[in-house]
Design an enzyme around this catalytic site. Sequence first.
Site, PDB file in Angstrom:
ATOM      1  N   GLU A 134      38.430  10.560 -54.295  1.00 18.45           N
ATOM      2  CA  GLU A 134      37.261  11.684 -54.465  1.00 18.45           C
ATOM      3  C   GLU A 134      37.256  12.268 -55.764  1.00 18.45           C
ATOM      4  O   GLU A 134      38.186  13.199 -56.262  1.00 18.45           O
ATOM      5  CB  GLU A 134      37.585  12.639 -53.540  1.00 18.45           C
ATOM      6  CG  GLU A 134      36.534  13.813 -53.214  1.00 18.45           C
ATOM      7  CD  GLU A 134      36.839  14.707 -52.330  1.00 18.45           C
ATOM      8  OE1 GLU A 134      35.905  15.476 -51.908  1.00 18.45           O
ATOM      9  OE2 GLU A 134      38.028  15.142 -52.075  1.00 18.45           O
ATOM     10  N   LYS A 188      40.521  34.451 -47.702  1.00 18.57           N
ATOM     11  CA  LYS A 188      41.175  34.138 -48.678  1.00 18.57           C
ATOM     12  C   LYS A 188      40.481  33.133 -49.727  1.00 18.57           C
ATOM     13  O   LYS A 188      40.430  31.746 -49.459  1.00 18.57           O
ATOM     14  CB  LYS A 188      42.483  33.523 -48.599  1.00 18.57           C
ATOM     15  CG  LYS A 188      43.687  33.553 -49.684  1.00 18.57           C
ATOM     16  CD  LYS A 188      43.428  33.127 -51.130  1.00 18.57           C
ATOM     17  CE  LYS A 188      43.425  31.499 -51.010  1.00 18.57           C
ATOM     18  NZ  LYS A 188      42.941  30.939 -52.434  1.00 18.57           N
ATOM     19  N   PHE A 235      36.577  26.465 -54.044  1.00 22.96           N
ATOM     20  CA  PHE A 235      35.514  26.988 -55.235  1.00 22.96           C
ATOM     21  C   PHE A 235      34.215  26.525 -55.290  1.00 22.96           C
ATOM     22  O   PHE A 235      33.417  27.012 -56.043  1.00 22.96           O
ATOM     23  CB  PHE A 235      36.228  26.522 -56.445  1.00 22.96           C
ATOM     24  CG  PHE A 235      36.120  25.081 -56.980  1.00 22.96           C
ATOM     25  CD1 PHE A 235      34.995  24.774 -57.646  1.00 22.96           C
ATOM     26  CD2 PHE A 235      37.228  24.157 -56.788  1.00 22.96           C
ATOM     27  CE1 PHE A 235      34.753  23.316 -57.987  1.00 22.96           C
ATOM     28  CE2 PHE A 235      36.882  22.748 -57.041  1.00 22.96           C
ATOM     29  CZ  PHE A 235      35.882  22.505 -57.510  1.00 22.96           C
ATOM     30  N   GLU A 252      40.781  31.154 -55.908  1.00 13.84           N
ATOM     31  CA  GLU A 252      41.067  32.166 -56.964  1.00 13.84           C
ATOM     32  C   GLU A 252      40.374  31.781 -58.438  1.00 13.84           C
ATOM     33  O   GLU A 252      40.309  32.592 -59.318  1.00 13.84           O
ATOM     34  CB  GLU A 252      42.840  32.110 -57.321  1.00 13.84           C
ATOM     35  CG  GLU A 252      42.936  30.705 -57.765  1.00 13.84           C
ATOM     36  CD  GLU A 252      43.340  29.726 -56.371  1.00 13.84           C
ATOM     37  OE1 GLU A 252      44.311  28.800 -56.844  1.00 13.84           O
ATOM     38  OE2 GLU A 252      42.899  29.895 -55.285  1.00 13.84           O
ATOM     39  N   SER A 268      39.920  20.072 -49.862  1.00 14.42           N
ATOM     40  CA  SER A 268      40.602  18.711 -50.016  1.00 14.42           C
ATOM     41  C   SER A 268      41.243  18.108 -48.822  1.00 14.42           C
ATOM     42  O   SER A 268      41.860  19.029 -48.078  1.00 14.42           O
ATOM     43  CB  SER A 268      41.331  18.700 -51.177  1.00 14.42           C
ATOM     44  OG  SER A 268      42.415  19.021 -51.263  1.00 14.42           O
ATOM     45  N   CYS A 296      31.063  18.474 -51.374  1.00 15.11           N
ATOM     46  CA  CYS A 296      31.779  17.583 -50.548  1.00 15.11           C
ATOM     47  C   CYS A 296      30.761  17.037 -49.894  1.00 15.11           C
ATOM     48  O   CYS A 296      31.156  15.560 -49.264  1.00 15.11           O
ATOM     49  CB  CYS A 296      32.587  18.453 -49.425  1.00 15.11           C
ATOM     50  SG  CYS A 296      31.714  19.266 -48.446  1.00 15.11           S
TER      51      CYS A 296
END
Length: 498
Positions: free
Chosen positions: A382, A173, A149, A176, A226, A281
């Site tokens: 994290e 993909k 995201f 969402e 992740s 990240c």
Amino acid sequence: MKTLGHWIGNKPVESASGTVGPVYDPATGAQPTQVALASVQEVDAAVAAAAAACPEWSQSSLARRTAFLFKYRELLDARRDEIAALITAEHGKVHSDALGEVARGMEILELACGIPEKLKGELSTQVSTRVDVSSIRQPVGVVAGITPFNFPAMVPMWMFPLAIACGNTFVLKPSEKDPSAAYRLAELAAEAGLPDGVLNVVNGDRTAVDRLLSHPDVAAVSFVGSTPIARHIQAEATAHGKRVQALGGAKNHMMVLPDADLDHAADNAINAAYGSAGERCMAVSVVVAVGGTGDELVAKIAERAAALRIGPGDDPASEMGPLITREHRDKVASYVAGAADQGAKVVVDGTGFRVEDHPEGFFLGVSLLDDVRPGMAAYDDEIFGPVLCVVRAETYDEGIALINASKWGNGAAVFTRDGGAARRFQLEVEAGMVGVNVPIPVPVGYHSFGGWKQSLFGDLHIYGNDGVQFYTRGKVVTTRWPDPADSGGINLGFPSNH
């Protein structure tokens, strides 16, 4: 309410799964959109479209592919503001940051425009009498990309332009949580002339992911997200015989040595820790203050943190926007709330921050924690939010040992005026990307992005030369064209190079 479906075979496809997920405006908390969550059958339809397009596209000329890529770049350049607005509306990051995301994604598209150079093979002539050997690279087939995201346009562009340039077809993909930017990228690819089925977007959740990992027609999977999910992606995809690159999480450290310009270091710590609300990240989440730098550096960071302007991403005055969801905001806040009980000093507490005219938005102020140590939740996890931890180290050796003990190895930076110390750091630190007086060392498009240890699962990094290798397979061709004067004859001996 708008419902976003799938993009399959160069056209919109309404979902028949009957399952949808919410897409929020993080600045208001409202839900203007819902996204279809694909069934296994809908994933299969997207893969089937990609598989049907693969034979023709994989045999298409490099001239045809690059003609599309140049046209596509032209369209994206003209629409970059529109794409950035979609990112801001669904992710929440400020518009200038969203524009930067689009620009960095387009770097990989520009790299893909030069694919004829990248796919040049090698030739050795006369390795034996009238025998030549050549090495070539060919596409792998249908590739799946599963993206996070936090960069809904950039990370997809890290994948599909290069994959398509190499002759593959692609099923994307996206997250969402903010799917509209990726969908718009696919629409524009069709407008630029990409043939039906070469790029498909299927929205969904774990059902869609797991089907892509097991589908027999998917040859390779690219993933960014992740660490736990990256580990799952690698295990499942490789169990089904697929090539995998899976980039995981991070806990990036920024070491500040005693000779550093502390104002410069403080500015960069603010930028790297709180940009995009820390949902990067490559965000700096730990500052390692070496020697006597700690008190002054913390004071400078705290002073700058207090002056940050936090608000809706579409407000030009905002420097930082909201977090992606209410649940994520509350989870990030919990690390600050529990820090003092674990022995950290809460220098700046942003958990009570609110935007008065956006009371339902997913806003969180920035937080600064000092005297943090390994073993504390704020250090070990994290957080993926606007929380910066400061760790004290007496010496360079103590600091480098602390960084290298981390289970992650995505990025690390050092701030110093000492060239010898910087050189030593870049050689000794256990991270895949290193910055010297650069807090977020994300490589340019023609170098590859990727970390070490639990920040990368798979052998190849993303984009750059590693990306070309990942999206192609090597083949070696040995050729003999006998001289017409040769009589040939039968020889059952092992071939020798004479």
